[in-house]
Scaffold this motif. Structure first.
Motif, PDB file in Angstrom:
ATOM      1  N   LEU A 259      58.913 -18.172 -13.645  1.00 28.15           N
ATOM      2  CA  LEU A 259      59.509 -17.700 -14.885  1.00 28.15           C
ATOM      3  C   LEU A 259      59.798 -18.867 -15.828  1.00 28.15           C
ATOM      4  N   ALA A 260      60.386 -19.939 -15.299  1.00 26.53           N
ATOM      5  CA  ALA A 260      60.737 -21.085 -16.138  1.00 26.53           C
ATOM      6  C   ALA A 260      59.492 -21.771 -16.692  1.00 26.53           C
ATOM      7  N   VAL A 261      58.459 -21.886 -15.877  1.00 26.61           N
ATOM      8  CA  VAL A 261      57.230 -22.531 -16.338  1.00 26.61           C
ATOM      9  C   VAL A 261      56.586 -21.722 -17.451  1.00 26.61           C
ATOM     10  N   LYS A 262      56.520 -20.404 -17.284  1.00 25.49           N
ATOM     11  CA  LYS A 262      55.902 -19.551 -18.305  1.00 25.49           C
ATOM     12  C   LYS A 262      56.723 -19.539 -19.586  1.00 25.49           C
ATOM     13  N   GLU A 263      58.039 -19.517 -19.437  1.00 23.94           N
ATOM     14  CA  GLU A 263      58.898 -19.552 -20.624  1.00 23.94           C
ATOM     15  C   GLU A 263      58.694 -20.851 -21.396  1.00 23.94           C
ATOM     16  N   ALA A 264      58.605 -21.970 -20.673  1.00 23.04           N
ATOM     17  CA  ALA A 264      58.382 -23.263 -21.316  1.00 23.04           C
ATOM     18  C   ALA A 264      57.040 -23.283 -22.044  1.00 23.04           C
ATOM     19  N   ALA A 265      55.993 -22.802 -21.368  1.00 24.42           N
ATOM     20  CA  ALA A 265      54.645 -22.832 -21.944  1.00 24.42           C
ATOM     21  C   ALA A 265      54.540 -21.924 -23.164  1.00 24.42           C
ATOM     22  N   TRP A 266      55.079 -20.711 -23.059  1.00 22.52           N
ATOM     23  CA  TRP A 266      54.998 -19.772 -24.179  1.00 22.52           C
ATOM     24  C   TRP A 266      55.802 -20.273 -25.373  1.00 22.52           C
ATOM     25  N   GLY A 267      57.002 -20.781 -25.144  1.00 28.83           N
ATOM     26  CA  GLY A 267      57.814 -21.292 -26.244  1.00 28.83           C
ATOM     27  C   GLY A 267      57.139 -22.448 -26.963  1.00 28.83           C
ATOM     28  N   LEU A 268      56.555 -23.367 -26.198  1.00 30.22           N
ATOM     29  CA  LEU A 268      55.847 -24.486 -26.803  1.00 30.22           C
ATOM     30  C   LEU A 268      54.654 -24.020 -27.639  1.00 30.22           C
ATOM     31  N   ALA A 269      53.934 -23.027 -27.137  1.00 24.69           N
ATOM     32  CA  ALA A 269      52.757 -22.529 -27.853  1.00 24.69           C
ATOM     33  C   ALA A 269      53.145 -21.839 -29.157  1.00 24.69           C
ATOM     34  N   ARG A 270      54.198 -21.012 -29.114  1.00 27.89           N
ATOM     35  CA  ARG A 270      54.628 -20.342 -30.339  1.00 27.89           C
ATOM     36  C   ARG A 270      55.107 -21.353 -31.372  1.00 27.89           C
ATOM     37  N   TYR A 271      55.892 -22.322 -30.923  1.00 29.88           N
ATOM     38  CA  TYR A 271      56.359 -23.384 -31.822  1.00 29.88           C
ATOM     39  C   TYR A 271      55.187 -24.138 -32.439  1.00 29.88           C
ATOM     40  N   ALA A 272      54.189 -24.487 -31.604  1.00 28.02           N
ATOM     41  CA  ALA A 272      53.043 -25.265 -32.095  1.00 28.02           C
ATOM     42  C   ALA A 272      52.286 -24.505 -33.178  1.00 28.02           C
ATOM     43  N   ALA A 273      52.087 -23.214 -32.964  1.00 32.94           N
ATOM     44  CA  ALA A 273      51.376 -22.400 -33.951  1.00 32.94           C
ATOM     45  C   ALA A 273      52.156 -22.331 -35.264  1.00 32.94           C
ATOM     46  N   ILE A 274      53.458 -22.144 -35.172  1.00 33.31           N
ATOM     47  CA  ILE A 274      54.300 -22.048 -36.375  1.00 33.31           C
ATOM     48  C   ILE A 274      54.317 -23.382 -37.119  1.00 33.31           C
ATOM     49  N   ALA A 275      54.437 -24.476 -36.382  1.00 31.93           N
ATOM     50  CA  ALA A 275      54.448 -25.796 -37.015  1.00 31.93           C
ATOM     51  C   ALA A 275      53.149 -26.048 -37.766  1.00 31.93           C
ATOM     52  N   GLN A 276      52.007 -25.764 -37.131  1.00 30.83           N
ATOM     53  CA  GLN A 276      50.724 -25.993 -37.792  1.00 30.83           C
ATOM     54  C   GLN A 276      50.577 -25.118 -39.031  1.00 30.83           C
ATOM     55  N   ASP A 277      51.069 -23.895 -38.977  1.00 27.57           N
ATOM     56  CA  ASP A 277      50.994 -23.009 -40.141  1.00 27.57           C
ATOM     57  C   ASP A 277      51.721 -23.598 -41.345  1.00 27.57           C
ATOM     58  N   ASN A 278      52.657 -24.507 -41.080  1.00 27.45           N
ATOM     59  CA  ASN A 278      53.463 -25.075 -42.158  1.00 27.45           C
ATOM     60  C   ASN A 278      53.208 -26.568 -42.372  1.00 27.45           C
ATOM     61  N   GLY A 279      52.060 -27.037 -41.874  1.00 30.33           N
ATOM     62  CA  GLY A 279      51.623 -28.383 -42.186  1.00 30.33           C
ATOM     63  C   GLY A 279      52.130 -29.486 -41.288  1.00 30.33           C
ATOM     64  N   LEU A 280      52.824 -29.140 -40.209  1.00 26.60           N
ATOM     65  CA  LEU A 280      53.387 -30.145 -39.315  1.00 26.60           C
ATOM     66  C   LEU A 280      52.575 -30.237 -38.027  1.00 26.60           C
ATOM     67  N   VAL A 281      52.190 -31.444 -37.644  1.00 26.68           N
ATOM     68  CA  VAL A 281      51.534 -31.656 -36.357  1.00 26.68           C
ATOM     69  C   VAL A 281      52.569 -31.490 -35.259  1.00 26.68           C
ATOM     70  N   PRO A 282      52.370 -30.554 -34.340  1.00 30.74           N
ATOM     71  CA  PRO A 282      53.368 -30.347 -33.285  1.00 30.74           C
ATOM     72  C   PRO A 282      53.193 -31.314 -32.117  1.00 30.74           C
ATOM     73  N   ILE A 283      54.281 -31.967 -31.726  1.00 26.66           N
ATOM     74  CA  ILE A 283      54.305 -32.673 -30.451  1.00 26.66           C
ATOM     75  C   ILE A 283      54.690 -31.652 -29.388  1.00 26.66           C
TER      76      ILE A 283
ATOM     77  N   GLU B 235      45.788 -19.203 -26.475  1.00 24.34           N
ATOM     78  CA  GLU B 235      46.095 -17.810 -26.824  1.00 24.34           C
ATOM     79  C   GLU B 235      46.687 -17.703 -28.227  1.00 24.34           C
ATOM     80  N   ASN B 236      47.425 -18.734 -28.648  1.00 22.11           N
ATOM     81  CA  ASN B 236      48.054 -18.724 -29.966  1.00 22.11           C
ATOM     82  C   ASN B 236      47.206 -19.414 -31.030  1.00 22.11           C
ATOM     83  N   ASN B 237      45.927 -19.678 -30.694  1.00 23.60           N
ATOM     84  CA  ASN B 237      44.978 -20.251 -31.651  1.00 23.60           C
ATOM     85  C   ASN B 237      45.468 -21.572 -32.251  1.00 23.60           C
ATOM     86  N   VAL B 238      46.109 -22.384 -31.426  1.00 27.92           N
ATOM     87  CA  VAL B 238      46.555 -23.698 -31.873  1.00 27.92           C
ATOM     88  C   VAL B 238      45.358 -24.640 -31.949  1.00 27.92           C
ATOM     89  N   LEU B 239      45.267 -25.392 -33.025  1.00 26.68           N
ATOM     90  CA  LEU B 239      44.186 -26.348 -33.231  1.00 26.68           C
ATOM     91  C   LEU B 239      44.457 -27.596 -32.388  1.00 26.68           C
TER      92      LEU B 239
END
Length: 389
Positions: free
Chosen positions: A190-214, A247-251
């Protein structure tokens, strides 16, 4: 589109035994087109920013400690946790002449992104003058994860898009989101999936707004486990992270990674050499990280300043498909803080200490660091059990 149920590797199951229903996988070229479309008008800029940060001989200075954690740093040298003291310390760091020779990006806390020097120049301007990319911590910290083995999850997705847009306007060009995984806690699926999903959603949102996600799923040093166990967990975590990034189409060409080095637990009876740590860490990267990712910016995770530099150097003794570098906080700042002591007359010596550490890690990124001339203070470990900030 019809869905398929995947039942093969155990890593594809949610904690509790419920199988995930996932869309049939698209070929990589289709996923890349989707990522480019999703990144929109920022695609070229994201790639340029990531490549600029991942430039030879340079790495990231992480000074994104929350006000509370910065207060702990200041308290260690007898200073009160006030905005003016935080400003003075960060001004000391960000106005160090010549810093841009070794540092390509600086991760800031929100307060610092909007702050100016005592003489009225925006910190963002100070960084831009040295060709250092301003970055911003965007997560809202760790909180308990219900249903887990005393583990945490990282909050901050609510309102993230609007915050990223404002940070971009303020001059930030990359972002950082840190979540953690604890080996003594399992870690649970559960913790691993929560970490992975949260990072992916954040990365997609950051890229949508011009920020390179770490992308930073930190595997804490806590525990007495062997290095083989760390490798096993790291491979599992990064497998999940890259699945959900796709899955979140992160570049992938527009992200940076901030992984932990693969080491034994801090309480393990045998300490690993830099060569062994490099071997296991690079094994994990080669098995899990696509070569499209431009930069691997390691965290120090409580290692001493010298340990972090030696380990980075060992990883750069052979060619890598990525820029293998550093994104250090304590491993760049510890000696600086002790030298400064909050006294104006010590500012020059403190800046010199920062340049010494930045240059050492720059040299390590090029695989040319020897470790000669290091002080005893620089060799002291900084591990803190269950470290959060």
């Amino acid at each position: 589109m019809s869905s398929v149920k995947l039942s093969a590797p155990s890593s594809l199951w949610i904690g509790g035994g419920r199988p995930l229903t996932r869309r049939a996988a698209f070929p990589p070229e289709i996923r890349r087109v989707a990522a480019v479309i999703r990144a929109g008008s920022y695609t070229d800029e994201l790639v340029r920013t990531a490549k600029t940060i991942a430039s030879p001989g340079r790495g990231i200075l992480a000074i994104d400690e929350s006000n509370a954690t910065c207060g702990k740093r200041l308290a260690s040298i007898g200073l009160d946790n006030t905005e003016s003291n935080r400003q003075a310390y960060r001004q000391l760091l960000l106005t160090t002449p010549g810093l841009g020779e070794y540092i390509s990006g600086a991760i800031l806390f929100e307060e610092t992104l909007y702050q100016s020097t005592t003489y009225g120049k925006k910190f963002v301007e100070c960084l831009n003058e040295q060709k250092i990319m301003p970055g911003i911590k965007v997560d809202k910290g760790l909180v308990p994860l219900p249903g887990s083995n005393n583990e945490t999850w990282c909050q901050g997705l609510d309102g993230l898009a609007s915050r990223c847009a404002e940070y971009y306007k303020q001059g930030a060009r990359f972002a950082k989101w840190r979540t953690v995984v604890s080996i003594p806690c399992g870690p649970s699926a559960l913790a691993v999936k929560e970490a992975a999903w949260g990072l992916a959603r954040y990365a997609a949102i950051a890229q949508d707004n011009g920020l390179v996600p770490i992308v930073e799923p930190e595997i804490l040093l806590d525990g007495d486990h062997a290095i083989e166990r760390t490798l096993e967990v790291a491979e599992n975590v990064w497998s999940e992270v890259f699945y959900y990034l796709a899955e979140n189409n992160v570049l992938f060409e527009g992200i940076l990674l901030k992984p932990s080095m693969v080491t034994p637990g801090a309480e393990h009876k045998e300490k690993a050499s830099p060569e062994i740590i490099a071997k296991y860490t690079l094994t994990m990267l080669k098995r899990r990280v696509p070569p499209a990712v431009p930069g691997i910016m390691f965290l120090s995770g409580g290692q001493s300043e010298v340990e972090a530099t030696l380990n980075l150097n060992a990883m750069n003794q052979s060619p890598n498909p990525w820029h293998v570098s550093f994104s250090y906080a304590r491993a760049l700042q510890n000696t600086v803080l002790k030298t400064w002591q909050g006294r104006p007359e010590n500012a020059e010596a403190a800046r010199k200490a920062l340049l010494i550490r930045a240059k050492a890690n720059s040299t390590a990124q090029l695989g040319q660091y020897s470790g000669e001339g290091e002080t005893d203070d620089a060799k002291k470990g900084m591990f803190q059990k269950g470290y959060t900030y």
